[in-house]
Design a protein around this motif. Structure first.
Motif: not given
Length: 450
Positions: A325-331, A293-302
């Motif tokens: 896929s797209l990984i961001v720090k905050w969405a 599946q396509p996914f958008l993943w928010a991985v908070r720094p730290g």
């Protein structure tokens, strides 16, 4: 502002805690009350303060907290104790000054305080002011907390003392595993119970929830406090308000979502406080990869122990998911959940996130960690049946859960149910709806208290 009879409306002083999940709904409530004509003051710690430029017309009252950054490795009880003890003197000074200005008089200020900032209730009562508690957790969490406190007072502290899958007597459908067990030492629990047991009774209680979702729990809350209870949620749907995030939102993810098929993307975010082991995140990564599946993943720094950001992710995972896929720090979470491409939300089930998902008709994969999240996950998966709870943190199980929500017929049934709830929320906040009427009742209560 003047009433029809010429009386001065009370100023409303809201006391916000430094946790993002608490700060955001507090400022949303303040915005809603300002729209009703009240003067608003925000008393806040210097740790994680709100941005005054986002809230024109508010008076901001900084409190001397003398606390360092929130650290989940230290004692939460000690943090809350120090926060309250340190903020109390400056809060009293602010209130005393406001009462003396413009001949306001003793009862022309009403204090609404986050329950973690309970010092404010005590100061308000000492100064003969109306005090109102504001709770930003689910209503169902309150009887769960009372049950956990009772068990503690009976000398039952640790998870090992219970059959965790058993339903708590008198608290169906909650299991012992859904209650807020603490990782802190037993002595911390002693102190936490003592702190919350000594709080003085408010004049009213405000809850960021909707009556149709939590009618039974709200009735129990009324029985406990014996004061008016106002269910005014979801506050983010009651009134538009500026962002309150402590992290900068990556709005570019909306452009990425625009290119995805309807209901195809799983959005993953665990909020502003959860800290995870890299091993668990790696299992999540492979679960996402194998789901196709396509996914958008928010991985908070730290948020990943011993990592700055996403360096723990295997290169093979990045290669396998490249292009979907797209990984961001905050969405910008509310915008993400409202996007037509999003078909599921893998969440820690904090109450704000749960309400936001329901409000946009998005089913959930629930991976709770602490506090009220187990309660929210249980209601989401077992009572409302708009999600599934992930209880085995292994990539194969994660892949299966994603498919259940995003691909299988079960997921479509969840989408229908949560879509119906979305419409119920929409009706609740409109003129004549239960949350709209509850907010009007709160306005009348605040006016009458002066």
């Amino acid at each position: 502002m003047e009433e029809d009879g010429g009386r001065r409306w009370p100023m409303v002083v809201l006391t916000a805690s430094p946790f993002h999940g608490h700060m955001a709904p507090t400022l949303q409530l303040a915005t809603a009350l300002q729209a009703k004509g009240f003067s608003i003051a925000i008393a806040h710690s210097k740790l994680n303060p709100p941005h005054p430029s986002n809230h024109p017309g508010f008076i901001f009252l900084p409190l001397s907290d003398n606390v360092s950054a929130i650290d989940d490795s230290s004692s939460f009880t000690r943090f809350i104790h120090d926060l309250n003890a340190n903020c109390q003197p400056s809060f009293r000074e602010h209130l005393t000054r406001l009462m003396s200005e413009e001949n306001r008089g003793d009862k022309s200020i009403v204090v609404i305080y986050d329950y973690l900032m309970f010092f404010a209730g005590g100061v308000a009562i000492d100064l003969n002011l109306t005090s109102i508690i504001f709770r930003s957790s689910s209503a169902a969490y309150f009887p769960a907390f009372l049950a956990r406190r009772q068990l503690h007072q009976q000398g039952q502290f640790l998870q090992q003392e219970f059959v965790m899958q058993d339903v708590v007597p008198g608290l169906h459908p909650l299991r012992y595993k859904d209650l807020p067990f603490s990782k802190s030492p037993i002595e911390d629990w002693h102190q936490l119970v003592a702190i919350f047991s000594k709080q003085r009774n408010p004049s009213a209680v405000i809850w960021n929830t909707v009556k149709f979702l939590e009618h039974e729990a709200l009735s129990k809350i009324h029985e406990h406090y014996q004061v008016p209870v106002f269910a005014v949620g979801p506050l983010h749907k009651i009134t538009p308000s500026p962002p309150t995030n402590f992290l900068e939102e990556d709005t570019g993810c909306i452009t990425w979502l625009d290119k995805q098929a309807p209901k195809s993307v799983i959005y993953v975010s665990f909020g502003s406080l959860v800290t995870l082991d890299a091993k668990v995140l790696t299992e999540m990564a492979w679960g996402l990869a194998k789901s196709n599946q396509p996914f958008l993943w928010a991985v908070r720094p730290g948020s990943v122990r011993d990592s700055e950001w996403t360096e723990f992710l295997p290169e093979a995972f990045r290669e396998e998911t490249r292009g979907r896929s797209l990984i961001v720090k905050w969405a910008p979470q509310k915008k993400v959940l409202a996007h037509s491409a999003v078909g599921g939300f893998w969440s820690h089930c904090g109450w704000n996130s749960t309400l936001e998902s329901i409000s946009e008709g998005v089913p959930l994969i629930c991976q709770p960690f602490n506090v009220d999240q187990g309660v929210n996950a249980r209601y989401t998966s077992y009572v409302w049946k708009i999600g599934v709870e992930l209880e085995v943190l292994e990539r194969g199980e994660m892949e299966k859960m994603i498919r259940r929500v995003m691909v299988d017929e079960e997921g479509e049934e969840m989408r229908v149910k949560v879509g119906e709830m979305k419409e119920m929320v929409k009706n609740a906040v409109q003129n004549g709806g239960c949350s709209h009427d509850s907010l009007e009742g709160l306005v009348g209560f605040i006016i009458s208290s002066s």
